[in-house]
Design an enzyme around this catalytic site. Structure first.
Site, PDB file in Angstrom:
ATOM      1  N   ASP A  14       0.886  -1.176   0.000  1.00  0.00           N
ATOM      2  CA  ASP A  14       0.000   0.000   0.000  1.00  0.00           C
ATOM      3  C   ASP A  14       0.922   1.224   0.000  1.00  0.00           C
ATOM      4  OD1 ASP A  14      -2.438   1.539   0.371  1.00  0.00           O
ATOM      5  OD2 ASP A  14      -1.893   1.795   2.470  1.00  0.00           O
ATOM      6  N   SER A  15       0.304   2.410  -0.094  1.00  0.00           N
ATOM      7  CA  SER A  15       1.099   3.632   0.024  1.00  0.00           C
ATOM      8  C   SER A  15       1.615   3.815   1.450  1.00  0.00           C
ATOM      9  CB  SER A  15       0.233   4.836  -0.354  1.00  0.00           C
ATOM     10  OG  SER A  15      -0.901   4.876   0.495  1.00  0.00           O
ATOM     11  N   CYS A  77      -4.409  -1.725  -1.725  1.00  0.00           N
ATOM     12  CA  CYS A  77      -4.641  -0.292  -1.911  1.00  0.00           C
ATOM     13  C   CYS A  77      -5.622  -0.150  -3.072  1.00  0.00           C
ATOM     14  CB  CYS A  77      -3.308   0.364  -2.263  1.00  0.00           C
ATOM     15  SG  CYS A  77      -3.439   2.070  -2.803  1.00  0.00           S
ATOM     16  N   GLU A 157      -3.215   8.674   8.169  1.00  0.00           N
ATOM     17  CA  GLU A 157      -1.781   8.386   8.179  1.00  0.00           C
ATOM     18  C   GLU A 157      -1.075   9.219   9.251  1.00  0.00           C
ATOM     19  OE1 GLU A 157       1.132   5.944   6.593  1.00  0.00           O
ATOM     20  OE2 GLU A 157      -0.854   6.010   5.698  1.00  0.00           O
ATOM     21  N   CYS A 189     -11.174   2.566   0.320  1.00  0.00           N
ATOM     22  CA  CYS A 189      -9.764   2.911   0.558  1.00  0.00           C
ATOM     23  C   CYS A 189      -9.368   2.094   1.773  1.00  0.00           C
ATOM     24  CB  CYS A 189      -9.620   4.405   0.840  1.00  0.00           C
ATOM     25  SG  CYS A 189      -7.964   4.875   1.425  1.00  0.00           S
ATOM     26  N   HIS A 191      -7.281   2.582   3.997  1.00  0.00           N
ATOM     27  CA  HIS A 191      -7.048   3.338   5.234  1.00  0.00           C
ATOM     28  C   HIS A 191      -8.339   3.477   6.065  1.00  0.00           C
ATOM     29  CE1 HIS A 191      -3.276   4.644   3.382  1.00  0.00           C
ATOM     30  NE2 HIS A 191      -2.943   5.246   4.501  1.00  0.00           N
TER      31      HIS A 191
HETATM   32  N1  DGL Z   1      -4.945   3.056   1.067  1.00  0.00           N
HETATM   33  C1  DGL Z   1      -4.944   3.508  -0.253  1.00  0.00           C
HETATM   34  C2  DGL Z   1      -6.210   3.239  -0.999  1.00  0.00           C
HETATM   35  O1  DGL Z   1      -6.847   2.253  -0.698  1.00  0.00           O
HETATM   36  C3  DGL Z   1      -4.193   4.755  -0.601  1.00  0.00           C
HETATM   37  C4  DGL Z   1      -4.516   6.026   0.079  1.00  0.00           C
HETATM   38  C5  DGL Z   1      -3.570   7.078  -0.416  1.00  0.00           C
HETATM   39  O2  DGL Z   1      -2.353   6.862  -0.333  1.00  0.00           O
HETATM   40  O3  DGL Z   1      -4.052   8.111  -0.923  1.00  0.00           O
HETATM   41  O4  DGL Z   1      -6.567   3.928  -1.924  1.00  0.00           O
END
Ligand code: DGL
Length: 270
Positions: A14-15, A77, A157, A189, A191
Site C-alpha cells: 500500500d502507500s 490499496c 496516516e 480505501c 485506510h
Molecule cells: N490506502 C490507499 C487506498 O486504498 C491509498 C490512500 C492514499 O495513499 O491516498 O486507496
C-alpha cells in the site's frame, strides 16, 4: 505459472498504513502465512497521483516483492488496484498469484441487492469509476454515488482517527448531498477501516458499511487453496518494509502486530 512452495511469503503493499488493515485480516484468517509488507511512505498519498505515477510505483514495488520470493501479491490499496492491477498482470502474472481489493468487495456488495450505494475513496480511485462500472455490471439497476474524500487517508496516516479534527472532516464529507439516500456505504480505501467506528457513529448503524478487509482475506484463502499453496506448516515470519520512515507507520504496525515489530527501511527509490 511459475512453481511455488506453500512456505513462501505473501507480498502485500500500500502507500502506507492502510494495507495493514488488509494484512491484519489475512493473518487473522491464515495465521500460518508469512507476509512481506511494503508501505510506500515516500510517495504517500497515492490518491492525488496520476495513474501513470501509481503504475510506475506499483511495478517497482512488485518487482521488489517478487525478488523476496513471494508466491502471491496482494495489492492492498484501492488507488493502486484501480490504476495498476491490469498492468501488473500484464507484466507479472506468470510470476505469482495476484489479488486486488476492488473485485472481492464489489462481488460481495452486489449480492446484497442494495438500491443505492455510496462509495468513498481517494481521487485516484474515484477518477477511474471502477466501483461504479463493476457494480453496474453485476447489478444493472443499482444507483452508485461516488465521492472523493482526499483528506481522509493523509489524516489517518497522521494518526488523526478519533479527535475533533477527524470528526469534523468526516462529518463534512458524509453530509454531502450525493450520499443522502444511500442504503450502504463502501469504504473504498484501505485506510478507512481505521476510522470505521467514527463512520458507524455518524450513521448510527442505520446503513450498512462495507470494507474490503475480510472479503480480501477470504479471496486470498480461496486462491491459495485452489493452487495448493496454503501454508499449514512452518513458523510464520513477517517483514515490514517502508520506503521512508514515519512514526505513524511504526505505531500502527505495533497496534496491529505487537510491540516487537521491526520496521525495515528499503531505499527502493534511490
Ligand atoms: N490506502 C490507499 C487506498 O486504498 C491509498 C490512500 C492514499 O495513499 O491516498 O486507496
Amino acid at each position: 505459472m511459475k512453481q511455488h512452495q506453500s512456505s513462501q511469503p505473501i507480498g502485500i503493499f500500500d502507500s502506507g498504513i492502510g494495507g495493514l488493515t488488509v494484512a491484519n485480516a489475512i493473518l487473522d484468517a491464515l495465521p500460518n502465512e508469512s507476509i512481506i509488507y511494503f508501505g510506500d511512505t515516500a510517495h504517500l498519498p497515492y490518491g492525488d497521483k496520476s495513474g501513470d505515477a501509481i503504475r510506475y510505483y506499483c511495478l517497482k514495488i512488485v518487482k521488489f516483492l517478487l525478488e523476496k520470493n513471494c508466491k502471491m501479491i496482494v495489492i492492498a490499496c484501492n488507488s493502486a488496484s484501480s490504476a495498476a492491477y491490469q498492468v501488473l498482470l500484464d507484466f507479472f502474472k506468470e510470476e505469482a498469484l495476484f489479488v486486488n481489493v476492488v473485485d472481492p468487495l464489489v462481488q460481495d456488495v452486489a449480492k446484497q441487492n442494495f438500491k443505492e450505494v455510496g462509495v468513498i475513496a481517494t481521487k485516484a480511485t474515484i477518477s477511474t469509476n471502477i466501483y461504479k462500472r463493476k457494480l453496474e455490471e453485476l447489478q444493472p439497476n443499482v444507483v452508485v454515488d461516488q465521492l472523493a474524500t482526499p483528506l481522509l487517508a493523509p489524516m489517518i496516516e497522521e494518526g488523526f482517527v478519533a479527535n475533533n479534527i477527524s470528526k469534523a472532516v468526516l462529518e463534512n464529507y458524509l453530509s454531502h448531498p450525493d450520499l443522502k439516500n444511500i442504503d450502504a456505504l463502501l469504504l473504498a480505501c484501505t485506510h478507512y477501516p481505521l476510522i470505521r467506528s467514527a463512520i458507524d457513529d455518524f450513521y448510527q448503524h442505520k446503513i450498512k458499511v462495507y470494507d474490503s478487509t475480510v472479503v480480501v482475506a477470504e479471496e486470498v484463502k480461496r486462491l491459495l487453496l485452489a493452487n495448493q499453496l496454503l501454508n499449514t506448516g512452518t513458523e510464520p515470519r513477517h517483514h515490514f518494509y517502508v520506503s521512508d520512515y514515519t512514526d505513524s507507520f511504526e505505531q500502527t504496525t505495533q497496534v496491529f502486530f505487537g510491540k516487537s515489530i521491526h520496521l525495515e527501511y528499503e531505499p527502493i527509490w534511490q
